[in-house]
Design an enzyme around this catalytic site. Sequence first.
Site, PDB file in Angstrom:
ATOM      1  N   HIS A 157      -6.196  69.297  41.630  1.00  0.00           N
ATOM      2  CA  HIS A 157      -5.449  70.413  42.216  1.00  0.00           C
ATOM      3  C   HIS A 157      -6.217  71.239  43.238  1.00  0.00           C
ATOM      4  O   HIS A 157      -5.616  72.069  43.917  1.00  0.00           O
ATOM      5  CB  HIS A 157      -4.859  71.298  41.105  1.00  0.00           C
ATOM      6  CG  HIS A 157      -5.873  72.123  40.359  1.00  0.00           C
ATOM      7  ND1 HIS A 157      -5.533  73.303  39.754  1.00  0.00           N
ATOM      8  CD2 HIS A 157      -7.195  71.935  40.105  1.00  0.00           C
ATOM      9  CE1 HIS A 157      -6.589  73.817  39.159  1.00  0.00           C
ATOM     10  NE2 HIS A 157      -7.602  73.006  39.353  1.00  0.00           N
ATOM     11  N   HIS A 158      -7.521  71.033  43.375  1.00  0.00           N
ATOM     12  CA  HIS A 158      -8.272  71.719  44.438  1.00  0.00           C
ATOM     13  C   HIS A 158      -8.295  70.920  45.744  1.00  0.00           C
ATOM     14  O   HIS A 158      -8.701  71.459  46.781  1.00  0.00           O
ATOM     15  CB  HIS A 158      -9.708  71.984  43.999  1.00  0.00           C
ATOM     16  CG  HIS A 158      -9.838  72.982  42.893  1.00  0.00           C
ATOM     17  ND1 HIS A 158      -9.208  74.210  42.920  1.00  0.00           N
ATOM     18  CD2 HIS A 158     -10.503  72.924  41.718  1.00  0.00           C
ATOM     19  CE1 HIS A 158      -9.501  74.871  41.814  1.00  0.00           C
ATOM     20  NE2 HIS A 158     -10.271  74.111  41.068  1.00  0.00           N
ATOM     21  N   ALA A 159      -7.910  69.662  45.708  1.00  0.00           N
ATOM     22  CA  ALA A 159      -7.951  68.835  46.926  1.00  0.00           C
ATOM     23  C   ALA A 159      -6.851  69.283  47.886  1.00  0.00           C
ATOM     24  O   ALA A 159      -5.665  69.196  47.579  1.00  0.00           O
ATOM     25  CB  ALA A 159      -7.782  67.363  46.562  1.00  0.00           C
TER      26      ALA A 159
ATOM     27  N   ASN B  73      -5.531  75.869  44.784  1.00  0.00           N
ATOM     28  CA  ASN B  73      -5.537  76.054  46.232  1.00  0.00           C
ATOM     29  C   ASN B  73      -5.058  74.814  46.979  1.00  0.00           C
ATOM     30  O   ASN B  73      -4.372  74.898  47.999  1.00  0.00           O
ATOM     31  CB  ASN B  73      -6.936  76.427  46.700  1.00  0.00           C
ATOM     32  CG  ASN B  73      -7.958  75.338  46.401  1.00  0.00           C
ATOM     33  OD1 ASN B  73      -8.277  75.102  45.231  1.00  0.00           O
ATOM     34  ND2 ASN B  73      -8.463  74.675  47.427  1.00  0.00           N
TER      35      ASN B  73
END
Length: 307
Positions: A125-127, A168
């Site tokens: 989920h940060h990619a 993000n």
Amino acid sequence: MATTFITHDDCGLHNMGPEHPESPIRLLAIRKVLERTGLIQHMECMESVHVTRDQIALAHADLHQKRLEMKLPSEGVFYADEDTALCPDSLHAASLAAGSAILATNRVLAGKTDNAFCAVRPPGHHAEHNAAMGFCFFNNVAIGAMQALEHPSVNRVAVVDFDVHHCNGTVDIFKDRPEVLVCSTFQHPYYPERYTDISRQNIVNCPMPAHSDSKFFRNMVESNWLPALQNHKPDIIFISAGFDAHHEDPMADINLNEEDYRWVTKLLMDVARTYSGGKIVSVLEGGYNPVALAFSVEAHLETLVGY
């Protein structure tokens, strides 16, 4: 409920070193608890499949995968950023992790299972659209959600994220896609400090101060997520299932427990039954105390199974 459990032993080949918290031990702990409790026997178990380049391109820039391939070492590790390292097998594991979201999405939309959980790593989920970061290479949930939008029965998707870190990457990918609602609870201020103050109707950010407890979390979900989900009426719900907001997790300072994960899963299932025909795809994100992670996943899965 029919639940599909998707994983692959090769997800353990991604290894950023013995001191790194995003460790192969995480999946081993989950599997051990599910086998010991017998819950694994109440699910359809499948192996992950590899994602294709075209499927990665649904959520990421054309050159994103090529840049990662150029950084892939033949031995040892190469740090893409201060937190995120590649070893020779990292992209093999990342491909399986993203492919699991595709497989889960296709099975749920085909009516072959009610819901699915992907016990995979590395997380996603940060990619962002054009960047790997925060232990993440490909945004697994975003790739699955984009695959869902290709299906003729799907016009609106919701992604909900209860990881202790803000999603993000998911926000970056969907911030200008009003057909995708993104709801997130996260410790704030805290990593990654990106997109926390974005103003979009389809982005529901719910920052929580350090040491927030179950009552605070549940109030944020009921007061913010629930009305947004009811207004959006998603055709399928994706869960970025991070369990590092657990009070025993070493990575942050939020005080949730297994019953909170059981509660939020039940709430999301109720929403899915109302608007989505029960269709849910859940993908593992964080959770860095192996014992707390395993028992939190067990609570999440018991609820999905109806066990």
